[in-house]
Design a protein around this motif. Structure first.
Motif, PDB file in Angstrom:
ATOM      1  N   HIS A 156       0.817  -1.111  -0.069  1.00 20.23           N
ATOM      2  CA  HIS A 156      -0.028  -0.003   0.067  1.00 20.23           C
ATOM      3  C   HIS A 156       0.789   1.268  -0.127  1.00 20.23           C
ATOM      4  CE1 HIS A 156      -3.200  -2.843   0.706  1.00 20.23           C
ATOM      5  NE2 HIS A 156      -2.716  -3.155   1.834  1.00 20.23           N
ATOM      6  N   PRO A 157       0.214   2.449  -0.440  1.00 19.63           N
ATOM      7  CA  PRO A 157       1.095   3.511  -0.245  1.00 19.63           C
ATOM      8  C   PRO A 157       1.877   3.900   1.024  1.00 19.63           C
ATOM      9  CG  PRO A 157      -0.998   3.831  -1.374  1.00 19.63           C
ATOM     10  CD  PRO A 157      -1.155   2.633  -0.824  1.00 19.63           C
ATOM     11  N   THR A 165       2.394  11.451   0.639  1.00 18.48           N
ATOM     12  CA  THR A 165       1.983  10.149   0.426  1.00 18.48           C
ATOM     13  C   THR A 165       2.876   9.602  -0.714  1.00 18.48           C
ATOM     14  OG1 THR A 165      -0.159  10.199   1.232  1.00 18.48           O
ATOM     15  CG2 THR A 165       0.325   8.315  -0.167  1.00 18.48           C
ATOM     16  N   THR A 167       3.522   6.736  -3.730  1.00 20.53           N
ATOM     17  CA  THR A 167       2.637   5.669  -4.274  1.00 20.53           C
ATOM     18  C   THR A 167       3.699   4.295  -4.008  1.00 20.53           C
ATOM     19  OG1 THR A 167       4.104   5.834  -6.332  1.00 20.53           O
ATOM     20  CG2 THR A 167       1.845   7.017  -6.003  1.00 20.53           C
ATOM     21  N   ASP A 170       6.776   4.424  -5.974  1.00 12.87           N
ATOM     22  CA  ASP A 170       7.912   5.473  -5.407  1.00 12.87           C
ATOM     23  C   ASP A 170       8.459   4.990  -4.216  1.00 12.87           C
ATOM     24  OD1 ASP A 170       7.571   7.152  -7.697  1.00 12.87           O
ATOM     25  OD2 ASP A 170       6.025   8.236  -6.372  1.00 12.87           O
TER      26      ASP A 170
END
Length: 451
Positions: A156-157, A165, A167, A170
């Motif tokens: 999850h993020p 936040t 991603t 990232d």
């Protein structure tokens, strides 16, 4: 006249480094304690991260620990913080700190020299073999903790250190980059281990040298040192990876920390090589350079620390502790604005951008209301913001514990509806309140805003 045919005596050529390297690698991995450590590095992090994911409590006192139930990407970062403090210094001690001293204990130097016939190639083979095993262990820690986190929680993020936040893609890239970055200080500790193993012979102090060096650097990071001295320590890169998880990334301290670590790694390795090739291997009672280690090993490293501190201080904007009132206010306001949007999404309220929110912070430290500086747990910040279409200004209070390395914990102190309770009530039930308590970071090298 009879001419006797003469044959030139065969010349003994040194064994290639590649063969000596394979031999040394086999010697290292054949030790039972090394095998156990490699196995632990590849299994224990996954088990720990998966187990925490099933618990009701979290290690909130560790960086990213409060997010381990929210995303699997937090797990490898928690393990990274622990590894930089304890695991990696221990691993470098066991491997690099013993690679030369073991030959002294066993008395096998003469046999090894007869087989390889080159002290320089022996040194290169041992250094490369120990480096290979250390990198294998670091890779195990990173991969195991990542797989354990993703399996237990999912990709999850991830919430960054300033509340923004990331991603999943990232987060994956920055987690990988963070683990790559700590290779530099790990190499510095390994080089110190090589130096101790060469200089102190069979003495147990050579084995403990990387651990003692790491512990000393950790204690130094707790002190209110000038930023230039803090960044000149090769262990600072174990902390500076935190800057990857802010927006924009705080890269200057990280790059300086990596550069300093690599300089230490090269210098300590070169010094160990110099001492090793000048050693008298014909003396069976040799037991390191003893008291001469102070002048031939310790003093050069002390000079290196002084030189790097001078260079860092002269080439950066670093001054004082690096923790200043304007920087703290800017960091708190930025993190609050990002996390306010997260809370808004959980409460299913209309979204509002950070720019329209216009969050600001007014911070004091104890009784100091203007020009406050330095770490401490007596920082207090009042955050103000405006919502579109709402005439009144919202305010929230935070108590801050700012550490000497720039990291701080902001603890919400009201109002209850915003940050005074650890849960928020949503249409689907209670959910963690992102504004109740959060970790963030002050960039020690950032310029103080004017005005």
């Amino acid at each position: 006249m009879t001419v006797a045919a003469t044959r030139a005596a065969p010349v003994a050529t040194p064994v290639p480094v590649s063969r000596a390297y394979r031999f040394e690698l086999v010697k290292i991995v054949s030790q039972w304690r090394v095998r156990l450590l490699v196995l632990a590095c590849w299994i224990a992090p996954a088990v720990f991260v998966a187990a925490v994911g099933e618990q009701s409590t979290l290690p909130t006192d560790t960086l990213f620990g409060r997010w381990m139930h929210a995303t699997g990407w937090a797990g490898p970062l928690v393990i990274l913080g622990f590894s930089g403090t304890w695991a990696l210094p221990l691993l470098t001690s066991v491997i690099a700190g013993d690679v030369f001293a073991s030959e002294d204990r066993l008395g096998t130097w003469r046999h090894l020299l007869v087989a390889v016939r080159s002290p320089r190639r022996i040194f290169a083979a041992k250094a490369l073999a120990s480096l290979t095993v250390i990198v294998l262990m670091v890779a195990g820690l990173a991969l195991s903790s990542t797989l354990g986190g993703l399996a237990a929680v999912g990709g999850h993020p991830l919430t960054g250190l300033d509340g923004h936040t990331l991603t999943p893609s990232d987060a994956a890239g920055k987690v990988l980059l963070a683990w790559v970055c700590v290779l530099a200080p790990t190499l510095a500790l390994a080089a110190i281990g090589l130096l101790g193993s060469v200089a102190l012979g069979r003495s147990p102090m050579g084995l403990l040298l990387p651990v003692l060096a790491a512990l000393t650097m950790q204690l130094a990071q707790l002190l209110t040192l000038p930023v230039a001295v803090r960044l000149a320590l090769p262990g600072y890169a174990f902390i500076a990876w935190n800057g990857l998880f802010t927006d924009p990334a705080q890269l200057s301290p990280l790059l300086i920390g990596i550069a300093v670590s690599l300089v230490w790694a090269v210098s300590a390795t070169a010094l160990a090589h110099h001492l090793f090739v000048r050693r008298d291997f014909t003396n069976p009672r040799y037991d390191g350079i003893g008291r001469r280690a102070l002048t031939r090993a310790a003093l050069p490293l002390a000079g290196l620390l002084t030189a790097t501190a001078v260079v860092v201080g002269a080439t950066t904007t670093a001054s004082g502790s690096g923790i200043e009132q304007e920087k703290v206010q800017r960091s708190v306001a930025t993190a609050f604005a990002h996390l306010y949007r997260v809370q808004t999404a959980r409460l299913h309220r209309p979204d509002v951008t950070e720019a329209r929110l216009g969050a600001t912070a007014a911070c004091t430290k104890g009784d100091v209301r203007a020009g406050a500086t330095g770490p401490g747990n007596d920082w207090r910040c009042v955050v103000s913001w405006r919502l579109p279409g709402v005439a009144t200004t919202g305010q929230a209070v935070y108590q801050l514990d700012v550490h000497a390395d720039g990291r701080y914990v902001a603890d919400g102190d009201g109002p209850k509806e915003v940050n005074g309770y650890f849960l928020v009530r949503t249409s689907t039930g209670d959910a963690p309140n992102p504004l109740w308590q959060f970790d963030a970071n002050v960039d020690l090298l950032s310029a103080t805003p004017k005005g």
